[in-house]
Enzyme design. Sequence first.
Site, PDB file in Angstrom:
ATOM      1  N   GLY A  18       0.650  -1.645  -0.206  1.00 10.85           N
ATOM      2  CA  GLY A  18       0.143  -0.130   0.170  1.00 10.85           C
ATOM      3  C   GLY A  18       0.786   1.328  -0.001  1.00 10.85           C
ATOM      4  N   GLY A  19       2.167   1.150  -1.487  1.00  9.84           N
ATOM      5  CA  GLY A  19       2.678   2.158  -0.483  1.00  9.84           C
ATOM      6  C   GLY A  19       2.333   3.546  -1.799  1.00  9.84           C
ATOM      7  N   SER A  21       0.043   5.363  -1.607  1.00  7.31           N
ATOM      8  CA  SER A  21      -0.498   6.793  -1.202  1.00  7.31           C
ATOM      9  C   SER A  21      -0.388   6.661  -0.281  1.00  7.31           C
ATOM     10  CB  SER A  21      -2.613   7.278  -1.575  1.00  7.31           C
ATOM     11  OG  SER A  21      -3.073   6.002  -1.346  1.00  7.31           O
ATOM     12  N   ASP A  67      -3.187  -6.544  -6.106  1.00  2.00           N
ATOM     13  CA  ASP A  67      -4.574  -6.360  -5.009  1.00  2.00           C
ATOM     14  C   ASP A  67      -4.226  -7.331  -4.131  1.00  2.00           C
ATOM     15  OD1 ASP A  67      -6.567  -6.835  -3.646  1.00  2.00           O
ATOM     16  OD2 ASP A  67      -8.439  -6.582  -4.654  1.00  2.00           O
ATOM     17  N   LEU A  68      -3.155  -6.849  -2.710  1.00  4.08           N
ATOM     18  CA  LEU A  68      -3.132  -7.969  -1.557  1.00  4.08           C
ATOM     19  C   LEU A  68      -4.310  -8.769  -1.010  1.00  4.08           C
ATOM     20  CD1 LEU A  68      -3.987  -6.155   0.206  1.00  4.08           C
ATOM     21  CD2 LEU A  68      -1.321  -5.579   0.049  1.00  4.08           C
ATOM     22  N   ASN A  94       1.681  -2.308   5.762  1.00  2.00           N
ATOM     23  CA  ASN A  94       0.929  -1.129   5.022  1.00  2.00           C
ATOM     24  C   ASN A  94      -1.296  -0.508   4.501  1.00  2.00           C
ATOM     25  OD1 ASN A  94       0.917   1.945   5.482  1.00  2.00           O
ATOM     26  ND2 ASN A  94       1.089   1.665   3.894  1.00  2.00           N
ATOM     27  N   SER A 146      -3.574   0.630  14.621  1.00  2.00           N
ATOM     28  CA  SER A 146      -3.676   1.484  14.841  1.00  2.00           C
ATOM     29  C   SER A 146      -4.199   2.557  16.491  1.00  2.00           C
ATOM     30  CB  SER A 146      -5.048   1.522  14.170  1.00  2.00           C
ATOM     31  OG  SER A 146      -6.092   2.548  14.009  1.00  2.00           O
ATOM     32  N   TYR A 159     -12.535  -3.141  11.876  1.00  2.00           N
ATOM     33  CA  TYR A 159     -11.611  -2.676  11.087  1.00  2.00           C
ATOM     34  C   TYR A 159     -10.479  -2.583  13.015  1.00  2.00           C
ATOM     35  CZ  TYR A 159      -7.684   1.476  10.418  1.00  2.00           C
ATOM     36  OH  TYR A 159      -6.895   1.952  10.300  1.00  2.00           O
ATOM     37  N   ILE A 192      -3.794  10.448  11.622  1.00  2.00           N
ATOM     38  CA  ILE A 192      -2.545  11.327  10.527  1.00  2.00           C
ATOM     39  C   ILE A 192      -3.423  11.535   9.239  1.00  2.00           C
ATOM     40  CG2 ILE A 192      -0.410  10.729   9.005  1.00  2.00           C
ATOM     41  CD1 ILE A 192      -0.669   9.787  12.446  1.00  2.00           C
TER      42      ILE A 192
HETATM   43  N1  LIG Z   1      -4.183   8.125   8.575  1.00  2.00           N
HETATM   44  C1  LIG Z   1      -4.394   8.262   9.576  1.00  2.00           C
HETATM   45  O1  LIG Z   1      -5.222   8.391  10.072  1.00  2.00           O
HETATM   46  C2  LIG Z   1      -4.659   6.250  10.022  1.00  2.00           C
HETATM   47  C3  LIG Z   1      -5.303   6.195  11.877  1.00  2.00           C
HETATM   48  C4  LIG Z   1      -4.187   4.882  12.422  1.00  2.00           C
HETATM   49  C5  LIG Z   1      -3.978   3.857  10.865  1.00  2.00           C
HETATM   50  N2  LIG Z   1      -3.306   3.845  10.052  1.00  2.00           N
HETATM   51  C6  LIG Z   1      -2.809   2.606   9.283  1.00  2.00           C
HETATM   52  O2  LIG Z   1      -1.726   3.072   8.767  1.00  2.00           O
HETATM   53  C7  LIG Z   1      -1.874   2.928   7.542  1.00  2.00           C
HETATM   54  C8  LIG Z   1      -1.791   3.221   6.339  1.00  2.00           C
HETATM   55  O3  LIG Z   1      -2.561   4.033   6.854  1.00  2.00           O
HETATM   56  P1  LIG Z   1      -2.981   5.755   5.517  1.00  2.00           P
HETATM   57  O4  LIG Z   1      -4.084   6.503   6.100  1.00  2.00           O
HETATM   58  O5  LIG Z   1      -2.298   6.128   4.466  1.00  2.00           O
HETATM   59  O6  LIG Z   1      -4.149   4.188   4.575  1.00  2.00           O
HETATM   60  P2  LIG Z   1      -4.487   4.398   3.700  1.00  2.00           P
HETATM   61  O7  LIG Z   1      -6.459   3.719   3.324  1.00  2.00           O
HETATM   62  O8  LIG Z   1      -4.760   5.944   2.641  1.00  2.00           O
HETATM   63  O9  LIG Z   1      -4.247   3.790   2.307  1.00  2.00           O
HETATM   64  C9  LIG Z   1      -3.008   2.938   1.901  1.00  2.00           C
HETATM   65  C10 LIG Z   1      -2.826   2.235   0.795  1.00  2.00           C
HETATM   66  O10 LIG Z   1      -3.138   1.085   0.992  1.00  2.00           O
HETATM   67  C11 LIG Z   1      -3.540   0.980  -0.847  1.00  2.00           C
HETATM   68  N3  LIG Z   1      -4.100  -0.624  -0.530  1.00  2.00           N
HETATM   69  C12 LIG Z   1      -5.271  -0.582  -0.316  1.00  2.00           C
HETATM   70  N4  LIG Z   1      -6.721  -2.007  -0.474  1.00  2.00           N
HETATM   71  C13 LIG Z   1      -5.072  -1.679  -1.562  1.00  2.00           C
HETATM   72  C14 LIG Z   1      -5.470  -3.659  -1.447  1.00  2.00           C
HETATM   73  N5  LIG Z   1      -6.358  -4.464  -1.614  1.00  2.00           N
HETATM   74  N6  LIG Z   1      -4.290  -3.898  -2.160  1.00  2.00           N
HETATM   75  C15 LIG Z   1      -3.164  -2.973  -2.586  1.00  2.00           C
HETATM   76  N7  LIG Z   1      -3.010  -2.009  -1.132  1.00  2.00           N
HETATM   77  C16 LIG Z   1      -4.671  -1.911  -1.147  1.00  2.00           C
HETATM   78  C17 LIG Z   1      -4.408   2.008  -1.073  1.00  2.00           C
HETATM   79  O11 LIG Z   1      -4.090   2.166  -2.577  1.00  2.00           O
HETATM   80  C18 LIG Z   1      -3.147   2.621  -0.647  1.00  2.00           C
HETATM   81  O12 LIG Z   1      -2.965   3.772  -1.039  1.00  2.00           O
HETATM   82  C19 LIG Z   1      -2.737   1.720   7.648  1.00  2.00           C
HETATM   83  O13 LIG Z   1      -2.487   0.996   7.838  1.00  2.00           O
HETATM   84  C20 LIG Z   1      -3.581   1.725   8.317  1.00  2.00           C
HETATM   85  O14 LIG Z   1      -5.130   1.212   8.591  1.00  2.00           O
HETATM   86  C21 LIG Z   1      -4.018   4.915   9.827  1.00  2.00           C
END
Ligand SMILES: NC(=O)c1ccc[n+]([C@@H]2O[C@H](COP(=O)([O-])OP(=O)(O)OC[C@H]3O[C@@H](n4cnc5c(N)ncnc54)[C@H](O)[C@@H]3O)[C@@H](O)[C@H]2O)c1
Length: 253
Positions: A18-19, A21, A67-68, A94, A146, A159, A192
């Site tokens: 998920g790198g 975005s 798609d993982l 991630n 999280s 989730y 975040i």
């Molecule tokens: N942003 C926050 O506030 C927050 C808070 C707590 C935890 N997190 C955790 O941190 C990590 C990153 O967060 P984020 O906000 O950047 O996440 P995000 O929801 O923006 O997605 C992360 C990336 O995963 C990709 N992705 C989604 N489904 C996929 C699939 N089936 N196959 C391949 N790629 C896929 C998306 O396209 C995206 O680029 C995640 O594990 C999230 O749960 C984030």
Amino acid sequence: MSNARYPSLHDRVVFITGGGSGIGAAMVEAFVAQGSSVAFVDVARDESLRLVERAAGPQKPLFIECDLTNLAALEAAMVEIRQRLGPIAVLVNNAANDTRRAFAEVTEADWDFTIAVNLKHQFFAAQIAAQSMREIGGGSIINFSSTAWMIGSRRLTVYAAAKAAVLGLTNSLAHELGGDNIRVNCIAPGAIMTERQRRLWFTTEADVAAMVARQCLPQAIGPEAVASAALFLAADDSRMITKHCLLVDAGLR
Ligand SMILES: NC(=O)c1ccc[n+]([C@@H]2O[C@H](COP(=O)([O-])OP(=O)(O)OC[C@H]3O[C@@H](n4cnc5c(N)ncnc54)[C@H](O)[C@@H]3O)[C@@H](O)[C@H]2O)c1
């Protein structure tokens, strides 16, 4: 903000799921800037290709569209990374999907998808990466949890369950793999402010301010702050740290 330099990360093969975005993209850029050999998978093709263009460092990152939730596709991507870059030394689990859904409306299919996209792949990516890490005498696995499950969040029950399970996964894998010098830690981000979060949940400055008011530190958290923590957990500077959960939440919890 610039990061510390970690000489041990130079040329190290780093695989980030998920790198394309959000926090994942910040991590891709941060590892590329350290001179690491970075590969990432994502479903978001356009964002990922733009990231490859802008990532600045000695080596461009390798993007594989995947798609993982399809474990065979994930395994094929990891085999390709091994062939093109060498054995994976750092795995960053991630990828996730935090789509909200009312408790009463969650179907069995929603449950299965949410677990597949937030938990299941973390185990199987670790299983595959551990083979490479053993060959090179060790490695670092960083799983993403999280603070959502620690605080308790409405409309995010499944989730939250998956993200709580990531802690159990991390603790057990740390025992399972420690003998092979493979460290397993997790990062639990707070709120975040990625582009997606701003677009979907924190749409006004008042929304952001209300979240910041719940933190100890009075600033919104950007994805780079999480990337800084990931660099440290990947580098040899954290060589004796395993089975640890690092909260990057400005004291939210
Ligand atoms: N942003 C926050 O506030 C927050 C808070 C707590 C935890 N997190 C955790 O941190 C990590 C990153 O967060 P984020 O906000 O950047 O996440 P995000 O929801 O923006 O997605 C992360 C990336 O995963 C990709 N992705 C989604 N489904 C996929 C699939 N089936 N196959 C391949 N790629 C896929 C998306 O396209 C995206 O680029 C995640 O594990 C999230 O749960 C984030």
